[in-house]
Every structure is written in C-alpha cells, then in structure tokens.
Write an enzyme that holds these catalytic residues in place. Structure first.
Site: not given
Ligand code: NAP
Length: 269
Positions: A143, A156
C-alpha cells in the site's frame, strides 16, 4: 512452460476487490487458479463464473489467514492435490480507521497476522517450491501507506511498511535467479476495503479520486512482466509516494494526520 502439468496462480483475498480483479484478469489469460479467502460462497460463485467462461481449472481453498497454521494448511493442500504454484499473490489484508485506542488489541493482533505473518509464511513456503522448480513469481499487495507513518491507521501503515521492506529484501535475494518478486503499492482503490475498515461514510469515498481494482491489477502485471520490484499504480500516486519519502518530523506528521482525518471524515465521527 516445459511441463504439461497445470501451473497455478494462488490468490489470497480472492473473494472480492483487488484479489477478485487479479483472478478475473489472470483467468482471461487462461491461467489456472487457486482462490483463497473466508467467504466460501463468493469464492464458489467466482470459480463457477471463471471456469465456465474460460474453461480453466479453478480451485477454492477456504481459510482464515489470521489463524495460526493457515498458511501451512494452504501449502499442504496444494501439495497433496498436486497443484504447483507458479504465481503467488499475497493480497488478503485489512485496515482499521481511527486512533490506536479506538479498537481492541485483538483487532490489531488479527491485522498483523493477516497483513504481515501470513504473507511472510506463504512466501517462505512457496518460494522454496519455486526455487526447486527454477521458476516462480510473487506479488505482495502492499500500500502507499507503507511510505510514511499513517496516523489513524497506525498499525495498518506499519504492517505495510514491514511488507514493503520484506518484499524488496527478498526480491534482492532472488536477483540473478528466474524468480521475480513485486511489491504492489496501490493508493486508494474502489473496493470494500474502507467499509471493512470501519469507514461507512460512503459520500466521502465517492467524491475521492480512487482507482479501480482493474487498473491496479493491470499496472501490477505490467510491472511484474517488465521485471520491476515495486509498482505504484497511477501518476498522482507516484508523485505522492515521492513526497511521502521527503522530510520528516512533527510538522509533516501533523499535516499527514490532518490530511488523513479530513480525507476519511474521521473528525466527524
Ligand atoms: N482498497 C484500497 O484502497 C487499498 C489500497 C492499498 C492497498 N490495499 C490492499 O489491497 C489488498 C486487498 O484489499 P481490497 O482493497 O481488495 O479490500 P477488500 O475488498 O476488503 O478485500 C479484502 C480481501 O481479503 C480477504 N480477507 C480479509 N480477511 C481475511 C482473512 N482473515 N483470511 C483470509 N482472507 C481474508 C477478504 O475475503 P473474505 O472476507 O472472504 O475472507 C477479501 O477477499 C489488501 O492487502 C489491502 O491492504 C487496498
């Protein structure tokens, strides 16, 4: 490929979103598939659609990758069924929006198991087979959150920073071999990710400039096939990735925190 045995692409998190887009795109290239996720019904529906439409072998493995031993069970199932994996897509992942104390510790344990432990274990298990077979490809779905600390997505972002570092380090260990490893770093992509992460403010999500899962997959396969080790799909995302690497300190963190809060309407909750 030299042998006539089918060589499979194994995709985790294939029941929807980016994983399902990988499955559809690879099926259109007549690539045999192994689809992994928890939702059997979605996986079976996708399997039926792809095997009927393209006439390829498609298998389903239902697994919860937050559970200890899940990666070994998936690997063992592939071995016992005689499904050699030539492409592993470590795609399954999850996030949780909000400040650190806004979610119980157990949620973060699950997130770390899914985003970090499962891809490390699956890479370790299948890379050994790929090394023995003298071929193989791995895509780890990271990501853009990997490029800088991400307040309100702290665990995250940290899990994806781990995965980026891990992917590129192992990619370097495979230089000079036929095995290729790609770290795919998408920006905001229109999938169920945000709802699953506890963000129900769909109005904000609709107005933002999100990529489609199909565009992300196209960019990833193009990058993998041209021998790249990192792919950031989208020109604007690439610019933001460079900016994310610049500077540091309190001001940058404060600006990042404010941008994340505003983009995802966190202050309004
Ligand atoms: N969407 C974005 O903006 C974005 C941006 C950057 C990176 N990513 C990354 O892209 C990857 C795919 O996300 P997505 O956007 O496609 O989100 P998504 O639509 O929520 O899909 C997530 C997939 O992961 C599977 N999954 C979730 N928990 C699992 C578990 N415990 N065990 C096995 N499978 C599990 C889900 O299937 P089941 O529920 O059936 O298990 C689903 O197939 C993730 O790694 C995410 O971090 C997404």
């Amino acid at each position: 490929m030299a042998s006539t045995q089918a060589h499979y692409a194994l995709i985790t998190g294939a029941s929807r979103g980016i994983g399902a887009a990988f499955a559809k795109r690879l099926a259109s290239e007549h690539q045999p598939l192994i689809l992994v996720a928890r939702d059997r019904e979605s996986l079976e529906t996708l399997k039926d659609e792809l095997s009927r439409h393209y006439g390829i072998p498609v298998h389903v493995l239902v697994a919860d990758l937050t559970q200890a031993g899940a990666a070994r069970e998936i690997h063992a199932a592939c071995k016992s069924h005689g499904w050699p994996v030539a492409l592993l897509v470590n795609n399954a992942g999850m996030g949780r929006f909000g400040d650190l104390l806004g979610h119980p510790l157990e949620d973060y344990r699950g997130m770390i198991s899914l985003n970090v432990q499962a891809p490390v274990e699956l890479t370790h298990l299948f890379l050994a087979d790929m090394r023995d077979a003298g071929q193989g490809e791995i895509i780890n779905v990271v990501s853009m959150a990997a490029f800088q600390p991400t307040p309100y997505l702290a665990v995250y972002g940290a899990s994806k920073a781990f995965l980026l570092s891990f992917s590129e380090a192992v990619a370097a260990e495979c230089f000079g071999t036929p095995i290729r490893i790609l770290a795919l770093c998408p920006g905001a992509t229109r999938t169920h990710f945000f709802q699953a992460a506890g963000l129900s403010n769909a109005a904000i999500l609709e107005t933002s400039t999100m990529q489609t899962a199909e565009a992300v997959v196209d960019a990833a396969l193009c990058a993998l096939r041209s021998g790249k080790i990192r792919c950031v799909p989208g020109r604007l995302n690439r610019l933001m990735a460079v900016m994310g690497r610049l500077g540091g300190g309190r001001l940058k963190l404060w600006l990042t925190a404010r941008a994340i809060k505003r983009s995802f309407g966190l202050g309004e909750r």
